[in-house]
Design a protein around this motif. Structure first.
Motif, PDB file in Angstrom:
ATOM      1  N   ALA B 138     -15.434  -4.137 -15.131  1.00  0.00           N
ATOM      2  CA  ALA B 138     -13.844  -3.639 -15.773  1.00  0.00           C
ATOM      3  C   ALA B 138     -14.920  -2.048 -15.046  1.00  0.00           C
ATOM      4  N   GLU B 139     -15.926  -2.547 -16.551  1.00  0.00           N
ATOM      5  CA  GLU B 139     -16.499  -1.226 -17.415  1.00  0.00           C
ATOM      6  C   GLU B 139     -18.147  -0.803 -16.656  1.00  0.00           C
ATOM      7  N   LYS B 140     -18.438  -0.963 -15.919  1.00  0.00           N
ATOM      8  CA  LYS B 140     -20.309  -1.193 -15.807  1.00  0.00           C
ATOM      9  C   LYS B 140     -20.029  -1.706 -13.894  1.00  0.00           C
ATOM     10  N   ALA B 199      -4.453  -6.836 -21.711  1.00  0.00           N
ATOM     11  CA  ALA B 199      -4.363  -5.331 -21.162  1.00  0.00           C
ATOM     12  C   ALA B 199      -4.952  -4.170 -21.853  1.00  0.00           C
ATOM     13  N   ASP B 200      -6.087  -3.894 -21.767  1.00  0.00           N
ATOM     14  CA  ASP B 200      -6.671  -2.483 -22.288  1.00  0.00           C
ATOM     15  C   ASP B 200      -7.828  -2.963 -20.883  1.00  0.00           C
ATOM     16  N   ILE B 201      -8.477  -4.220 -20.667  1.00  0.00           N
ATOM     17  CA  ILE B 201      -9.232  -3.958 -19.378  1.00  0.00           C
ATOM     18  C   ILE B 201      -8.335  -4.068 -18.292  1.00  0.00           C
ATOM     19  N   TYR B 202      -7.059  -4.063 -17.819  1.00  0.00           N
ATOM     20  CA  TYR B 202      -6.587  -3.282 -17.452  1.00  0.00           C
ATOM     21  C   TYR B 202      -5.877  -2.538 -17.001  1.00  0.00           C
ATOM     22  N   GLN B 203      -5.856  -1.935 -18.271  1.00  0.00           N
ATOM     23  CA  GLN B 203      -5.793  -0.209 -17.927  1.00  0.00           C
ATOM     24  C   GLN B 203      -7.279   0.507 -17.438  1.00  0.00           C
ATOM     25  N   THR B 204      -8.282   0.033 -18.091  1.00  0.00           N
ATOM     26  CA  THR B 204      -9.467   0.997 -17.492  1.00  0.00           C
ATOM     27  C   THR B 204      -9.655   0.861 -16.107  1.00  0.00           C
TER      28      THR B 204
END
Lengths: 209, 209
Positions: B138-140, B199-204
């Motif tokens: 998700a981040e990269k 929750a955090d990754i989904y929001q990312t």
């Protein structure tokens, strides 16, 4: 080419993992929803006919019919996601050498983007329905398989949240903002009620373990 | 009999829905986890080799290796759940005519119940690992397929919450409370960190759409 539903689980996962654009998250969402519906059916099938659960049998017979219909709908959506994606890619591949070609291409893209918004929205609705069916399974089903109702609700909710992402991506590219906002508003309503419901149903199962 | 992974998706869903006790929620949890790992691989495969993402390529190559190993682990767990369930049922079927038979049967049940607690706990750990891998995706990952990282995290989290129910049921029947509480404590830790992470990754992902 055979349909995804006819492929082995292992081959489906290989294709999901591959650098091919389809199948992707949209098909995975439909598979999660179909697993949810199948698990609701499992709870029904292992409750119906047990003397201890005779009082709820009529309700679980109705639930089984609904879950089986929903499972077929969701199985169809595994393919629908791939089909609309391929259609969209075909539009992006249209020639754009003249203004006329550009205008036609853009019009086609916008038209198929509407479909590509509605297809995952239909999957999201079907998953939201699976969340609701899992509530009845969790409340009335055979205690010996109640955890399967808990797995059903998690699979259904994950399918809904997954399909939602595809609605949101495609709606973002739509020029017809009235149409886009209407679909996003409907999706927002589904997500809001399902979030509360899923937590509640999962807790119902936890309390019965 | 062929393994579940070699069956078509439709046949797997039919068997999941049937009145047979297996496959059930434990196998469904492993399938969700395997879908998550496959989707992380998909994001890697569609990022690696793109000039725009050259800076993150080494990291995504490592992520791909991890996701593929995890996928194989989770595919193995589809069957492991069925195997341990069958073994447990065989123990419940042991004769209990004499005190000696009763003692042996109870001992065997308790021994296999430990396995039946550890098998879904291993699935829960693998799904928690899939949540973490989806964070890197998700981040990269390639923005064009970032929604697939969002589907991965939802599938992984649903797999974890599903496997957790099977740990909890089987741990509840264990007489060795020290063993049971140790497994439940480990599970509790996994659930707590994964809830925030998911929750955090989904929001990312949502923020990138």
């Amino acid at each position: 080419m055979s349909e995804i539903k006819d492929k082995s689980i292992e081959l489906f996962l290989d294709e999901l993992a591959s650098k091919q654009a389809t199948p992707g998250g949209g098909s995975a969402a439909a598979v999660m929803g179909a697993q949810a519906a199948a698990l609701v059916s499992m709870v029904c099938n292992l409750t119906i006919g047990k003397p201890k659960y005779a009082a709820v049998e009529p309700e679980l017979r109705d639930l089984l019919v609904e879950a089986e219909t929903l499972r077929q709908t969701l199985i169809g959506m595994i393919k629908a996601d791939v089909d609309v994606f391929d259609k969209l890619m075909a539009c992006y591949g249209l020639p754009k050498n003249s203004d006329q070609e550009k205008a036609y291409r853009s019009e086609q893209i916008q038209s198929v983007l509407k479909e590509a918004t509605l297809v995952p929205l239909a999957c999201a609705k079907a998953c939201a329905k699976a969340v609701e069916l899992s509530r009845i399974a969790a409340e009335k089903g055979n205690l010996g398989v109640i955890s399967d109702a808990g797995v059903a609700v998690m699979a259904a909710y994950a399918g809904l949240k997954s399909a939602a992402l595809n609605v949101q991506i495609n709606a973002a590219s739509l020029k017809d903002r009235v149409f886009a906002e209407a679909q996003l508003a409907e999706l927002g309503g589904l997500l809001e009620s399902a979030e509360r419901a899923a937590a509640d149903i999962y807790q119902t199962v936890r309390d019965k373990l």
